[in-house]
Design a protein around this motif. Structure first.
Motif, PDB file in Angstrom:
ATOM      1  N   ALA A   1       0.823  -1.212   0.000  1.00 19.25           N
ATOM      2  CA  ALA A   1       0.000   0.000   0.000  1.00 19.25           C
ATOM      3  C   ALA A   1       0.857   1.262   0.000  1.00 19.25           C
ATOM      4  N   ASP A   2       0.390   2.283  -0.710  1.00 14.91           N
ATOM      5  CA  ASP A   2       1.079   3.579  -0.728  1.00 14.91           C
ATOM      6  C   ASP A   2       0.607   4.490   0.402  1.00 14.91           C
ATOM      7  N   SER A   3      -0.513   4.151   1.024  1.00 11.89           N
ATOM      8  CA  SER A   3      -1.037   4.988   2.096  1.00 11.89           C
ATOM      9  C   SER A   3      -1.878   4.140   3.046  1.00 11.89           C
TER      10      SER A   3
ATOM     11  N   GLU B   1      -4.846   4.860   3.967  1.00 12.33           N
ATOM     12  CA  GLU B   1      -6.206   4.819   3.412  1.00 12.33           C
ATOM     13  C   GLU B   1      -6.335   3.676   2.402  1.00 12.33           C
ATOM     14  N   GLU B   2      -5.318   3.511   1.559  1.00  9.24           N
ATOM     15  CA  GLU B   2      -5.362   2.432   0.579  1.00  9.24           C
ATOM     16  C   GLU B   2      -5.403   1.070   1.273  1.00  9.24           C
ATOM     17  N   PHE B   3      -4.608   0.915   2.336  1.00  9.18           N
ATOM     18  CA  PHE B   3      -4.617  -0.333   3.082  1.00  9.18           C
ATOM     19  C   PHE B   3      -5.995  -0.621   3.660  1.00  9.18           C
TER      20      PHE B   3
ATOM     21  N   ASN C   1      -8.913   0.476   2.704  1.00 11.83           N
ATOM     22  CA  ASN C   1      -9.887   0.173   1.648  1.00 11.83           C
ATOM     23  C   ASN C   1      -9.759  -1.285   1.210  1.00 11.83           C
ATOM     24  N   GLN C   2      -8.522  -1.717   1.003  1.00 11.53           N
ATOM     25  CA  GLN C   2      -8.293  -3.111   0.596  1.00 11.53           C
ATOM     26  C   GLN C   2      -8.669  -4.080   1.701  1.00 11.53           C
TER      27      GLN C   2
ATOM     28  N   LYS D   1     -12.390  -4.710   1.773  1.00 18.49           N
ATOM     29  CA  LYS D   1     -12.916  -5.449   0.617  1.00 18.49           C
ATOM     30  C   LYS D   1     -12.830  -6.950   0.805  1.00 18.49           C
TER      31      LYS D   1
END
Length: 305
Positions: A292-294, A296-298, A300-301, A304
């Motif tokens: 992850a780049d952030s 928030e991205e982590f 979100n994933q 899911k």
């Protein structure tokens, strides 16, 4: 989180760009002649051992590896950060080259002469020299050399002994030291001018930009994997091998510490990770955190799944 560089923001100090520039054999040949102080008829740069960016390749190498018409081997490394035991690092590179020669079927009497060159953006030995050259000699008689065919050379951008080395080498090292804006100015040297032209061509090449992006992703995975392994080893210290709970705690800590590099980890997320009992789930989260780049991205994933 530290912003990633783009290809157009790189300077010659960045290993990817340095390797790409030295893929052009005339650039590499002229650099070696500058560093070593003797003429070379021609060089052949090994693309298999230099600037590797294949996604499945483990243990990224960004050195420059070349041979000349006499089969002499040259290994060049760009060193931006001063790391401990530079001498042993050089020894490792010499050993790797010798081992490859022996594995290819050569007898030890056929081992080629080898030069390992470190370009350092620091003074590796504190003597304010642009160039330090090492080869083995007898302690009892300093004039007696071992003649083993190995030399180690350290070039420093922080030298001050301008009168003791060629002015062309000084200008090259000043070019290496320069920041992005400074590196685009006129250094009054034809070799530096040729390097600037090569760099401009690389930075405007779409294929090279794609290769750099692939390389960055691969390098990110390698660093995250190495860091996580170190974290887990530290957390697992003193815990008997095979104790599942100890392994789970170590994995949870590894995930949290990777996320902390991206910013503040909310307590509810930290608590959820630390209370997770499934090693399989924690392993998936660790892989997500590593890529992850952030934060928030982590998250979100994570949601899911």
């Amino acid at each position: 989180m530290k912003q990633r560089k783009k290809l157009k923001e790189l300077t010659l100090r960045d290993n990817f760009l340095f390797g790409a520039v030295m893929m052009e054999e005339e650039n590499c040949k002229r650099f070696l002649e500058l560093a070593l102080g003797f003429p070379i008829e021609r060089v052949e740069v090994s693309k298999e051992k230099s600037i590797v960016y294949h996604p499945e390749y483990k243990g990224v190498r960004l050195d420059v590896y070349a041979k000349d018409e006499k089969n002499t081997c040259y290994n060049v490394e760009m060193q931006v950060v001063k790391k401990p035991e530079l001498g042993k690092r050089v020894r490792y590179y010499h050993g790797q080259i010798d081992m490859e020669s022996l594995l290819s079927g050569s007898d030890y009497t056929e081992l080629p002469d080898v030069f390992v060159i470190f370009i350092c953006d620091f003074d590796p030995f504190g003597e304010k020299k642009y160039r330090y050259t090492f080869e083995r000699r007898c302690t009892e008689d300093p004039d007696l050399y071992l003649k083993e065919g190995c030399k180690s050379i350290f070039l420093s951008t922080r030298g001050e002994n301008d009168r003791e080395v060629p002015k062309e080498l000084v200008k090259f090292l000043h070019f290496v030291k320069a920041d992005l804006n400074e590196s685009e100015t006129d250094f009054g040297d034809d070799y530096v001018e040729k390097l600037q032209e090569t760099i401009h061509r690389i930075k405007t090449n779409r294929e090279m930009e794609e290769r750099f992006m692939i390389f960055e992703e691969m390098l990110k995975d390698e660093r995250a994997e190495g860091k996580a392994e170190g974290i887990i080893e530290g957390r697992a210290q003193g815990i008997a091998e095979g104790r599942t709970q100890g392994i789970i705690e170590g994995k949870a800590s590894a995930v949290c510490e990777l996320l902390e590099d991206m910013g503040h980890v909310p307590e509810d997320i930290r608590s959820r990770i630390e209370s997770e009992k499934s090693l399989e789930t924690l392993t998936r989260w660790f892989k997500l955190a590593a890529k992850a780049d952030s934060l928030e991205e982590f998250l979100n994933q994570m949601e899911k799944e």
